[in-house]
Design an enzyme around this catalytic site. Structure first.
Site, PDB file in Angstrom:
ATOM      1  N   ARG A  70     -16.589 -11.481  -6.403  1.00 11.86           N
ATOM      2  CA  ARG A  70     -15.232 -11.141  -6.809  1.00 11.86           C
ATOM      3  C   ARG A  70     -14.475 -12.357  -7.328  1.00 11.86           C
ATOM      4  O   ARG A  70     -13.317 -12.229  -7.724  1.00 11.86           O
ATOM      5  CB  ARG A  70     -14.471 -10.572  -5.612  1.00 11.86           C
ATOM      6  CG  ARG A  70     -14.285  -9.049  -5.647  1.00 11.86           C
ATOM      7  CD  ARG A  70     -13.509  -8.660  -4.410  1.00 11.86           C
ATOM      8  NE  ARG A  70     -12.878  -7.383  -4.486  1.00 11.86           N
ATOM      9  CZ  ARG A  70     -13.338  -6.267  -3.892  1.00 11.86           C
ATOM     10  NH1 ARG A  70     -14.472  -6.285  -3.250  1.00 11.86           N
ATOM     11  NH2 ARG A  70     -12.638  -5.163  -3.970  1.00 11.86           N
ATOM     12  N   ARG A 106      -8.150   8.829  -2.591  1.00 20.31           N
ATOM     13  CA  ARG A 106      -9.415   8.471  -1.936  1.00 20.31           C
ATOM     14  C   ARG A 106      -9.296   8.707  -0.438  1.00 20.31           C
ATOM     15  O   ARG A 106      -8.299   8.373   0.183  1.00 20.31           O
ATOM     16  CB  ARG A 106      -9.743   6.995  -2.204  1.00 20.31           C
ATOM     17  CG  ARG A 106     -10.916   6.514  -1.381  1.00 20.31           C
ATOM     18  CD  ARG A 106     -11.625   5.326  -1.959  1.00 20.31           C
ATOM     19  NE  ARG A 106     -10.846   4.105  -1.970  1.00 20.31           N
ATOM     20  CZ  ARG A 106     -11.299   2.946  -2.445  1.00 20.31           C
ATOM     21  NH1 ARG A 106     -12.492   2.872  -2.992  1.00 20.31           N
ATOM     22  NH2 ARG A 106     -10.523   1.881  -2.413  1.00 20.31           N
ATOM     23  N   ARG A 119      -3.544  -5.459  -5.072  1.00 20.12           N
ATOM     24  CA  ARG A 119      -4.991  -5.637  -5.282  1.00 20.12           C
ATOM     25  C   ARG A 119      -5.329  -5.678  -6.765  1.00 20.12           C
ATOM     26  O   ARG A 119      -6.237  -6.392  -7.183  1.00 20.12           O
ATOM     27  CB  ARG A 119      -5.761  -4.512  -4.588  1.00 20.12           C
ATOM     28  CG  ARG A 119      -5.661  -4.598  -3.077  1.00 20.12           C
ATOM     29  CD  ARG A 119      -6.230  -3.372  -2.405  1.00 20.12           C
ATOM     30  NE  ARG A 119      -7.673  -3.308  -2.501  1.00 20.12           N
ATOM     31  CZ  ARG A 119      -8.370  -2.197  -2.293  1.00 20.12           C
ATOM     32  NH1 ARG A 119      -7.767  -1.071  -2.001  1.00 20.12           N
ATOM     33  NH2 ARG A 119      -9.687  -2.224  -2.386  1.00 20.12           N
TER      34      ARG A 119
END
Ligand code: ADP
Ligand code: AMP
Length: 214
Positions: free
Chosen positions: A88, A127, A171
């Site tokens: 990442r 989600r 995020r």
């Protein structure tokens, strides 16, 4: 086959990685799942990771890299894997390169699941995740058979704390700053493949199968 899934949080990396793992018989290695399992088991690593994850920040490279290097030592990872959520950051990618070089192997495909930010917030709010086995659902696009219950293990489903809209925005910012540069990094290595992540789950998998060979 060694595969990296790239893409924003919520782009569908985990969904596709699970399908790839099953079809091509390689382990699915998700750093997010490993951190969440550690949080659930209240390990030292879990305690450290939680404070970062709850704020939508990345867990420090040092912790994350050593966790992945340990995972690579397990026998099932010897002949390949699909990495989901790692690397990442550029330092993580460089550490992965160094480890691959040492073992004389290489990444075959870095698959970028491309989804614009507007669609991401909607994806994340729908989600639902199983705290027990890590299975992922979507209220609209991939609903469980019984409301709020995991199809695989029967445990309850939750909205992850870090999937709440305010944390998702954070995020996404972290993604653009620290993770998106990996797209160029892998393009320069000649292994970058792009798929349109806004399409239906099976269509996205169809694009991936074309890349990997049916
Ligand atoms: P990531 O691993 O990239 O964070 P997930 O695979 O968990 O993302 O997907 C995020 C959410 O979007 C999940 O609820 C999943 O069921 C749903 N989803 C994944 N791919 C698609 C798609 N192609 N179309 C619609 N919803 C999707
Ligand atoms: P994910 O399940 O991939 O969406 O990851 C959930 C959270 O775990 C991220 O928002 C980070 O806080 C942390 N995390 C997962 N993978 C990494 C990584 N490779 N580097 C740093 N933090 C990570």
């Amino acid at each position: 086959m060694r595969i990296i899934m790239l893409g924003a949080p919520g782009a569908g990396k985990g969904t596709q990685a699970k399908k790839i793992a099953e079809k091509y018989n390689i382990p699915h290695i998700s750093t997010g799942d490993i951190f969440r399992a550690n949080i659930k088991n209240e390990t030292e690593l879990g305690k450290k990771a939680k404070s970062y994850m709850d704020q939508g920040m990345l867990v420090p490279d040092e912790l994350t890299i050593s966790l992945v290097m340990d995972r690579f030592q397990e026998p099932d990872a010897r002949n390949g894997y699909v990495l989901d959520g790692f690397p990442r950051t550029i330092p993580q990618a460089e550490s992965l390169d160094a480890a691959l070089k040492e073992s004389g192997s290489q990444i075959d495909h870095a698959i970028n699941v491309d989804v614009p930010d507007e669609a991401i917030v909607k994806r994340m709010s729908g989600r639902r995740a199983c705290v027990n086995c890590g299975a992922t659902y979507h209220l609209q696009y991939a609903a469980p058979k019984k409301d709020g219950v995991c199809d695989h293990c029967g445990e309850g489903l939750i909205l992850r704390d870090d999937d709440k809209p305010e944390t998702v925005e954070k995020r996404l910012g972290v993604y653009h700053d620290q993770t998106q540069p990996l797209i160029d990094y892998y393009a320069q290595k000649g292994v970058l493949k792009e798929v349109d992540g806004t399409r239906d789950l099976e269509e996205v998998f169809g694009q991936i199968k074309k890349i990997l060979g049916e």
